[in-house]
Scaffold this active site. Structure first.
Site, PDB file in Angstrom:
ATOM      1  N   ASP A  11       0.870  -1.177   0.000  1.00  0.00           N
ATOM      2  CA  ASP A  11       0.000   0.000   0.000  1.00  0.00           C
ATOM      3  C   ASP A  11       0.905   1.225   0.000  1.00  0.00           C
ATOM      4  O   ASP A  11       1.417   1.626   1.046  1.00  0.00           O
ATOM      5  CB  ASP A  11      -0.903  -0.011   1.233  1.00  0.00           C
ATOM      6  CG  ASP A  11      -1.840   1.181   1.277  1.00  0.00           C
ATOM      7  OD1 ASP A  11      -2.206   1.694   0.198  1.00  0.00           O
ATOM      8  OD2 ASP A  11      -2.202   1.607   2.383  1.00  0.00           O
ATOM      9  N   GLU A  71      -1.352  -1.408  -4.760  1.00  0.00           N
ATOM     10  CA  GLU A  71      -2.606  -0.686  -4.960  1.00  0.00           C
ATOM     11  C   GLU A  71      -2.388   0.478  -5.910  1.00  0.00           C
ATOM     12  O   GLU A  71      -1.396   1.200  -5.822  1.00  0.00           O
ATOM     13  CB  GLU A  71      -3.154  -0.174  -3.624  1.00  0.00           C
ATOM     14  CG  GLU A  71      -4.550   0.391  -3.750  1.00  0.00           C
ATOM     15  CD  GLU A  71      -5.179   0.681  -2.408  1.00  0.00           C
ATOM     16  OE1 GLU A  71      -6.144  -0.010  -2.054  1.00  0.00           O
ATOM     17  OE2 GLU A  71      -4.701   1.586  -1.713  1.00  0.00           O
ATOM     18  N   ASP A 143      -2.273   1.072   7.214  1.00  0.00           N
ATOM     19  CA  ASP A 143      -1.425   0.832   6.046  1.00  0.00           C
ATOM     20  C   ASP A 143      -1.051  -0.642   5.927  1.00  0.00           C
ATOM     21  O   ASP A 143      -1.101  -1.219   4.836  1.00  0.00           O
ATOM     22  CB  ASP A 143      -0.172   1.710   6.099  1.00  0.00           C
ATOM     23  CG  ASP A 143      -0.521   3.186   6.151  1.00  0.00           C
ATOM     24  OD1 ASP A 143      -1.169   3.663   5.208  1.00  0.00           O
ATOM     25  OD2 ASP A 143      -0.169   3.851   7.137  1.00  0.00           O
TER      26      ASP A 143
END
Length: 169
Positions: A11, A71, A143
């Site tokens: 992420d 992502e 996160d």
């Protein structure tokens, strides 16, 4: 006979980049590790990107994943922040690619749909489903949880991604 596949989910973020490692064998998921790599906000951008690079490289070296998932980022009203996030995302894709891993990308709504069943869920729903899917899961912060969700999304979609790539030629 199937082999266990180790996946790193990432992420990306300039302040904090989350990472999560899972093992998958068929439909089963097993939590391995998760955490965050941080950069020092008082440093210049290049130094911060180096911190992210070095931290992610250590994760890849330590856990030796077979595949990576990152992502995708979204564009927001602050163009400078979007560009900085894009640079952090570049590091998040570069590190596993340089280690020889195939890197897949997933939109945030695809990640949520893979984990909680709908594309527009809340953080607490993701946290709850992570604990259901992997009872031994440990994560500190959003996160790391998001990175684990990205890894799970990839575990669920990796077969269809391979089929798409094969059909594309």
């Amino acid at each position: 006979m199937q082999n266990t596949i180790r996946i790193v989910g990432i992420d990306p973020g300039l302040r904090r980049t989350g990472w999560g490692i899972i093992d998958t064998l068929g439909n089963s998921l097993r939590f391995v590790a998760s955490g965050t790599v941080t950069s020092d906000g008082d440093m210049d951008l290049a130094s911060r990107l180096c911190q992210l690079h070095d931290g992610l490289a250590e994760v890849v070296h330590t856990y030796k994943p077979d595949e990576a998932a990152v992502e995708q980022t979204f564009v927001n009203k602050d163009a400078v922040a979007t560009l900085k996030l894009g640079q952090a995302r570049g590091i998040a894709m570069l590190v596993p690619a340089r280690a020889g891993l195939r890197v897949s990308e997933y939109a945030p709504n695809a990640v949520k749909k893979a984990v909680i069943g709908v594309g527009h869920g809340e953080k607490h729903q993701i946290h709850m489903m992570l604990k259901i899917l992997m009872p031994k899961v440990e994560f500190k912060g959003d996160d790391a949880a998001d990175a684990l969700a990205i890894a799970i999304c990839h575990a669920h979609n990796r077969g269809s991604n391979r089929m798409r790539e094969a059909l594309a030629g």
